[in-house]
Structure formats: structure tokens, C-alpha cells
Motif scaffolding. Structure first.
Motif, short mmCIF file in Angstrom:
data_model
loop_
_atom_site.label_atom_id
_atom_site.label_comp_id
_atom_site.label_asym_id
_atom_site.label_seq_id
_atom_site.Cartn_x
_atom_site.Cartn_y
_atom_site.Cartn_z
N LEU A 132 0.81 -1.22 0.00
CA LEU A 132 0.00 0.00 0.00
C LEU A 132 0.84 1.27 0.00
N LEU A 133 1.94 1.26 0.77
CA LEU A 133 2.71 2.48 0.98
C LEU A 133 3.85 2.67 0.00
N GLY A 134 4.28 1.59 -0.66
CA GLY A 134 5.40 1.70 -1.57
C GLY A 134 6.73 1.48 -0.87
N THR A 135 7.79 1.74 -1.58
CA THR A 135 9.13 1.41 -1.08
C THR A 135 9.74 2.48 -0.17
N GLU A 136 9.25 3.71 -0.25
CA GLU A 136 9.93 4.80 0.45
C GLU A 136 9.75 4.80 1.97
N PRO A 137 8.52 4.66 2.49
CA PRO A 137 8.37 4.75 3.95
C PRO A 137 9.08 3.62 4.70
N ILE A 138 9.56 3.95 5.88
CA ILE A 138 10.12 2.98 6.81
C ILE A 138 8.96 2.26 7.49
N ILE A 139 9.05 0.94 7.62
CA ILE A 139 8.00 0.18 8.30
C ILE A 139 8.59 -0.55 9.50
N GLY A 140 7.93 -0.42 10.65
CA GLY A 140 8.36 -1.09 11.86
C GLY A 140 7.28 -1.99 12.42
N LEU A 141 7.69 -2.97 13.24
CA LEU A 141 6.77 -3.98 13.77
C LEU A 141 7.08 -4.27 15.23
N SER A 142 6.04 -4.44 16.03
CA SER A 142 6.21 -4.84 17.43
C SER A 142 6.39 -6.36 17.51
N THR A 143 7.31 -6.80 18.36
CA THR A 143 7.49 -8.24 18.60
C THR A 143 7.49 -8.50 20.10
#
Length: 217
Positions: free
Chosen positions: A101-112
Motif C-alpha cells: 500500500l505504501l510503496g518502497t519509500e516509507p520505513i515500516i516497523g513492527l512490534s514483537t
């Protein structure tokens, strides 16, 4: 440029819209001035229009300070706000879908929250960083059992063993009284909430926390 900033980021702040205090703009300016590298707006009690308005204020402050800001949970809000960082939880939009959805530019983070989730995060190509925790019980995540310092030690050992450069942050109950233990367990990046949001002087609180973190190797 965004990923270069992530690579050097150590202090990540999550805050609500501070609706009751009415000082959101001044607060985030103070936090950035004190050394916060990323500020995430996380507020479950505001409508989409209010969230976008707050993110616009946050975007302007981040630009002035040369720092990053993050949207939380909703990819539509992240895209509309132009947030350079988007963070999701385990039960939110899957990371590959968010990337689509957001494309390659944004940084994506995840909770673990467990070793298995850390391993999965390490193998998710669409992911830029992950957070481990909550290390201690925290009112910002009611009902979630703390993962403990052992998860910090596990993530530290795994990334050392694999030589992965992926950024990761410890989160959950970290403040001036506990940050030393988190550092001793191997973390070099932390996410904080109340340690700054409840401080009388957010800038000084941020500066103190930042100084407790060893330089990134």
C-alpha cells in the motif's frame, strides 16, 4: 535519507495527542530539542481528522529539527500524512500488505513480543525495524504480559550471531530508573513513553535518556 536517519536513531518516543493538556506542538518541539530521534503519534481516542491534524503539526516539527515522525496502525493515515515511518503491531495490517500500500519509500516497523516473533521479523524483507517488549508491564499496553530483559538478550544475541544491520528497539516500562538494565542486556535503541510524556521538562528528560545510551557501533 529516511533510512539513514533510522540507522542513527536511538531514542524513539510514543505520545498521544495531549488533548487534555493542549500542548502538543510545544511538547514535541521540546522532545526533539532534547534529542528524541523519532516521535510516533499513538492515540486510540481521536478521530481520523484529528489524527491527521496532529500529524501535520508533527511533520512540520520533524522537518524543522531534521528528525523522523511516525504514524501508527493505519496505513491510510500514514499515506495521507506523508509519514516517513509507519508502525504496526502483530494483529494489525501485515507488513507485506503495508509495503504494498505504501510503496518502497516509507520505513515500516513492527512490534514483537517473543523470540519466535523476533525471528520472523528478521526474515521479513519488507520490514525496516522492529521493537521488542514490553520489557516491563506498562499501562500503555494493559493486559500484555511483560517479555522481560531476556527478550532483549535474545534479540542482541541473534543479531550479533547473524551480523544483521537491522535496527531494533527495546520498549515497555523504560525510564530513567530502568534504562541502565536495558543497556546492560544489549539494547542500544529504546522506545519510551511516560519517561518523557509525564516529565516536567520533556527536553531535559530526553537529553538524560539519550545520554544513557552508548553510541551505536
Amino acid at each position: 535519507m529516511h533510512r539513514q536517519k533510522l540507522a542513527s536513531a536511538q531514542l524513539y518516543l510514543c505520545t498521544d495527542s495531549r488533548k487534555e493538556k493542549g500542548d502538543f506542538a510545544n511538547f514535541i518541539d521540546a522532545a526533539y530539542t532534547g534529542g528524541v530521534d523519532i516521535i510516533q503519534l499513538r492515540d486510540k481516542n481521536i478521530e481520523a481528522a484529528e489524527e491527521l491534524a496532529c500529524l501535520e503539526v508533527l511533520r512540520a516539527a520533524a522537518k524543522r529539527h531534521g528528525k523522523l515522525f511516525s504514524a501508527n496502525d493505519r496505513a491510510d493515515i500514514a499515506r495521507l500524512s506523508g509519514a516517513p515511518v509507519f508502525h504496526v503491531g502483530q494483529k494489525d495490517l501485515p507488513v507485506p500488505a503495508a509495503r504494498q500500500l505504501l510503496g518502497t519509500e516509507p520505513i515500516i516497523g513492527l512490534s514483537t513480543h517473543s523470540p519466535a516473533q523476533v525471528i520472523a521479523a528478521m526474515s521479513t524483507n519488507a520490514l525496516d525495524y522492529f521493537c521488542t517488549g514490553p520489557i516491563w508491564a506498562t499501562p500503555t499496553k494493559p493486559g500484555r504480559a511483560p517479555a522481560g530483559l531476556e527478550l532483549v538478550r535474545y534479540a542482541t544475541a541473534l543479531l550479533t550471531e547473524t551480523g544483521s544491520p537491522r535496527a531494533w528497539f527495546a520498549i515497555g516500562g523504560i525510564d530513567h530508573t530502568t534504562i541502565e538494565q536495558v543497556v546492560e542486556a544489549g539494547a542500544r535503541r529504546v522506545v519510551v513513553v511516560r519517561a518523557i510524556t509525564e516529565a516536567d521538562d520533556p527536553s531535559s528528560a530526553a537529553k538524560s535518556l539519550k545520554s544513557a545510551l552508548p553510541p551505536l557501533s
